[in-house]
Write a protein that holds these residues in place. Structure first.
Motif, PDB file in Angstrom:
ATOM      1  N   ASN A  19      30.533  91.129  42.756  1.00 47.91           N
ATOM      2  CA  ASN A  19      29.305  90.590  43.318  1.00 47.91           C
ATOM      3  C   ASN A  19      29.109  89.126  42.955  1.00 47.91           C
ATOM      4  N   SER A  20      29.573  88.735  41.777  1.00 48.77           N
ATOM      5  CA  SER A  20      29.397  87.342  41.349  1.00 48.77           C
ATOM      6  C   SER A  20      30.182  86.356  42.215  1.00 48.77           C
ATOM      7  N   VAL A  21      31.195  86.829  42.903  1.00 49.32           N
ATOM      8  CA  VAL A  21      31.969  85.940  43.777  1.00 49.32           C
ATOM      9  C   VAL A  21      31.666  86.188  45.251  1.00 49.32           C
ATOM     10  N   ALA A  22      30.888  87.216  45.550  1.00 51.66           N
ATOM     11  CA  ALA A  22      30.529  87.519  46.933  1.00 51.66           C
ATOM     12  C   ALA A  22      29.320  86.684  47.343  1.00 51.66           C
ATOM     13  N   PRO A  23      29.294  86.244  48.579  1.00 53.32           N
ATOM     14  CA  PRO A  23      28.120  85.466  49.012  1.00 53.32           C
ATOM     15  C   PRO A  23      26.889  86.355  49.170  1.00 53.32           C
ATOM     16  N   ASP A  24      25.737  85.840  48.745  1.00 58.09           N
ATOM     17  CA  ASP A  24      24.436  86.475  48.980  1.00 58.09           C
ATOM     18  C   ASP A  24      24.325  87.919  48.500  1.00 58.09           C
ATOM     19  N   ASN A  25      24.940  88.227  47.377  1.00 61.35           N
ATOM     20  CA  ASN A  25      24.839  89.578  46.804  1.00 61.35           C
ATOM     21  C   ASN A  25      25.269  90.679  47.769  1.00 61.35           C
ATOM     22  N   GLU A  26      26.271  90.399  48.587  1.00 62.29           N
ATOM     23  CA  GLU A  26      26.719  91.371  49.586  1.00 62.29           C
ATOM     24  C   GLU A  26      27.152  92.689  48.952  1.00 62.29           C
ATOM     25  N   VAL A  27      27.777  92.643  47.788  1.00 60.41           N
ATOM     26  CA  VAL A  27      28.221  93.868  47.123  1.00 60.41           C
ATOM     27  C   VAL A  27      27.014  94.727  46.757  1.00 60.41           C
ATOM     28  N   LEU A  28      25.990  94.098  46.183  1.00 60.06           N
ATOM     29  CA  LEU A  28      24.794  94.858  45.815  1.00 60.06           C
ATOM     30  C   LEU A  28      24.080  95.403  47.043  1.00 60.06           C
ATOM     31  N   HIS A  29      23.998  94.604  48.108  1.00 57.41           N
ATOM     32  CA  HIS A  29      23.378  95.086  49.340  1.00 57.41           C
ATOM     33  C   HIS A  29      24.128  96.323  49.849  1.00 57.41           C
ATOM     34  N   TRP A  30      25.454  96.260  49.837  1.00 56.03           N
ATOM     35  CA  TRP A  30      26.258  97.375  50.321  1.00 56.03           C
ATOM     36  C   TRP A  30      26.060  98.618  49.446  1.00 56.03           C
ATOM     37  N   LEU A  31      26.104  98.433  48.130  1.00 53.76           N
ATOM     38  CA  LEU A  31      25.905  99.567  47.221  1.00 53.76           C
ATOM     39  C   LEU A  31      24.539 100.222  47.439  1.00 53.76           C
ATOM     40  N   CYS A  32      23.519  99.396  47.588  1.00 44.97           N
ATOM     41  CA  CYS A  32      22.177  99.948  47.815  1.00 44.97           C
ATOM     42  C   CYS A  32      22.115 100.705  49.136  1.00 44.97           C
ATOM     43  N   GLN A  33      22.768 100.185  50.167  1.00 38.71           N
ATOM     44  CA  GLN A  33      22.802 100.899  51.445  1.00 38.71           C
ATOM     45  C   GLN A  33      23.484 102.253  51.295  1.00 38.71           C
ATOM     46  N   GLN A  34      24.536 102.324  50.485  1.00 37.32           N
ATOM     47  CA  GLN A  34      25.236 103.592  50.270  1.00 37.32           C
ATOM     48  C   GLN A  34      24.338 104.621  49.598  1.00 37.32           C
ATOM     49  N   ALA A  35      23.341 104.146  48.859  1.00 34.89           N
ATOM     50  CA  ALA A  35      22.394 105.030  48.175  1.00 34.89           C
ATOM     51  C   ALA A  35      21.093 105.153  48.969  1.00 34.89           C
ATOM     52  N   ASP A  36      21.157 104.814  50.275  1.00 40.61           N
ATOM     53  CA  ASP A  36      19.995 104.881  51.164  1.00 40.61           C
ATOM     54  C   ASP A  36      18.845 104.003  50.676  1.00 40.61           C
ATOM     55  N   GLY A  37      19.176 102.828  50.164  1.00 45.18           N
ATOM     56  CA  GLY A  37      18.155 101.907  49.696  1.00 45.18           C
ATOM     57  C   GLY A  37      18.452 100.488  50.152  1.00 45.18           C
ATOM     58  N   VAL A  38      17.693  99.565  49.647  1.00 45.97           N
ATOM     59  CA  VAL A  38      17.892  98.150  49.923  1.00 45.97           C
ATOM     60  C   VAL A  38      17.780  97.370  48.624  1.00 45.97           C
ATOM     61  N   PHE A  39      18.496  96.268  48.561  1.00 45.44           N
ATOM     62  CA  PHE A  39      18.459  95.413  47.380  1.00 45.44           C
ATOM     63  C   PHE A  39      17.427  94.315  47.607  1.00 45.44           C
ATOM     64  N   ILE A  40      16.511  94.189  46.669  1.00 43.72           N
ATOM     65  CA  ILE A  40      15.542  93.092  46.661  1.00 43.72           C
ATOM     66  C   ILE A  40      15.627  92.444  45.291  1.00 43.72           C
ATOM     67  N   ARG A  41      15.928  91.151  45.280  1.00 38.69           N
ATOM     68  CA  ARG A  41      16.024  90.432  44.017  1.00 38.69           C
ATOM     69  C   ARG A  41      14.649  90.340  43.372  1.00 38.69           C
ATOM     70  N   ASP A  42      14.561  90.604  42.075  1.00 34.20           N
ATOM     71  CA  ASP A  42      13.319  90.434  41.342  1.00 34.20           C
ATOM     72  C   ASP A  42      13.043  88.947  41.200  1.00 34.20           C
ATOM     73  N   PRO A  43      11.882  88.503  41.649  1.00 34.81           N
ATOM     74  CA  PRO A  43      11.556  87.089  41.489  1.00 34.81           C
ATOM     75  C   PRO A  43      11.146  86.797  40.056  1.00 34.81           C
ATOM     76  N   GLU A  44      11.238  85.557  39.688  1.00 34.38           N
ATOM     77  CA  GLU A  44      10.742  85.139  38.380  1.00 34.38           C
ATOM     78  C   GLU A  44       9.294  84.731  38.581  1.00 34.38           C
ATOM     79  N   SER A  45       8.389  85.601  38.186  1.00 30.72           N
ATOM     80  CA  SER A  45       6.980  85.414  38.512  1.00 30.72           C
ATOM     81  C   SER A  45       6.418  84.123  37.932  1.00 30.72           C
ATOM     82  N   ALA A  46       6.835  83.731  36.755  1.00 25.23           N
ATOM     83  CA  ALA A  46       6.268  82.533  36.133  1.00 25.23           C
ATOM     84  C   ALA A  46       6.603  81.285  36.943  1.00 25.23           C
ATOM     85  N   ALA A  47       7.705  81.318  37.666  1.00 22.10           N
ATOM     86  CA  ALA A  47       8.099  80.158  38.461  1.00 22.10           C
ATOM     87  C   ALA A  47       7.401  80.148  39.817  1.00 22.10           C
ATOM     88  N   ARG A  48       6.796  81.269  40.204  1.00 25.51           N
ATOM     89  CA  ARG A  48       6.120  81.360  41.489  1.00 25.51           C
ATOM     90  C   ARG A  48       4.686  80.892  41.347  1.00 25.51           C
TER      91      ARG A  48
END
Length: 172
Positions: free
Chosen positions: A55-84
């Motif tokens: 995943n570290s070499v894949a663009p845009d977290n494609e590996v994580l997106h794919w893994l989440c899809q395999q588990a009937d889910g979606v990947f959403i990156r946790d934002p850093e709230s203090a920076a928002r």
């Protein structure tokens, strides 16, 4: 939790022998995956570690997106709230506004009793943005950093120009 601990936790629900048989590896390799890796440890790099590396070499977290899809889910990156730039009332209003935009998009797409691939993509994008923004807000609430939230400048509201707002939130 470390990756080897995740592998080891699988042993609580099923025997290592059965797991090894199900995934086509030896029991000894499975046990190696469930142990820490290091100079003084006897573990082996497991598939979870490899997935992180890939995943570290894949663009845009494609590996994580794919893994989440395999588990009937979606990947959403946790934002850093203090920076928002969250302020309690404007942020809650923005969440409601974004949800209304999502419902509007769904209503428009369903007017002809079918949803095209492009409409589904637009709905997914609005939904993912809403989830990410709301997750950042909830994280800020959990951290109790309201003083910090109140002191941050509020992001500019989204524009209707087709360009995303500086905050990255698009409520079209």
């Amino acid at each position: 939790m470390k990756s080897h601990q995740v592998v080891k936790a699988c042993f609580d629900k099923q025997s290592p022998k059965q797991i090894a048989e199900d995934i086509g590896v030896s029991v000894s390799l499975l046990y190696k995956w469930s142990q820490p890796v290091g100079e003084t440890q006897s573990g082996a790099i497991n598939p979870l570690d490899r997935a992180v590396q890939l995943n570290s070499v894949a663009p845009d977290n494609e590996v994580l997106h794919w893994l989440c899809q395999q588990a009937d889910g979606v990947f959403i990156r946790d934002p850093e709230s203090a920076a928002r730039a969250y302020r309690y009332m404007p942020a809650t209003n923005d969440i409601v506004r974004q949800f209304a935009a999502l419902l509007s998009e769904i209503t428009q797409a369903a007017l002809d009793n079918r949803i095209t691939e492009q409409e589904a993509t637009a709905i997914r994008q609005l939904w993912d943005r809403l989830k990410a923004y709301t997750e950042g807000f909830v994280t800020a609430c959990e951290e109790g950093n309201f003083a910090q939230i109140r002191g941050l400048p509020l992001p500019e509201p989204p524009t209707d120009s087709g360009e995303p707002s500086p905050s990255g939130i698009d409520c079209r």
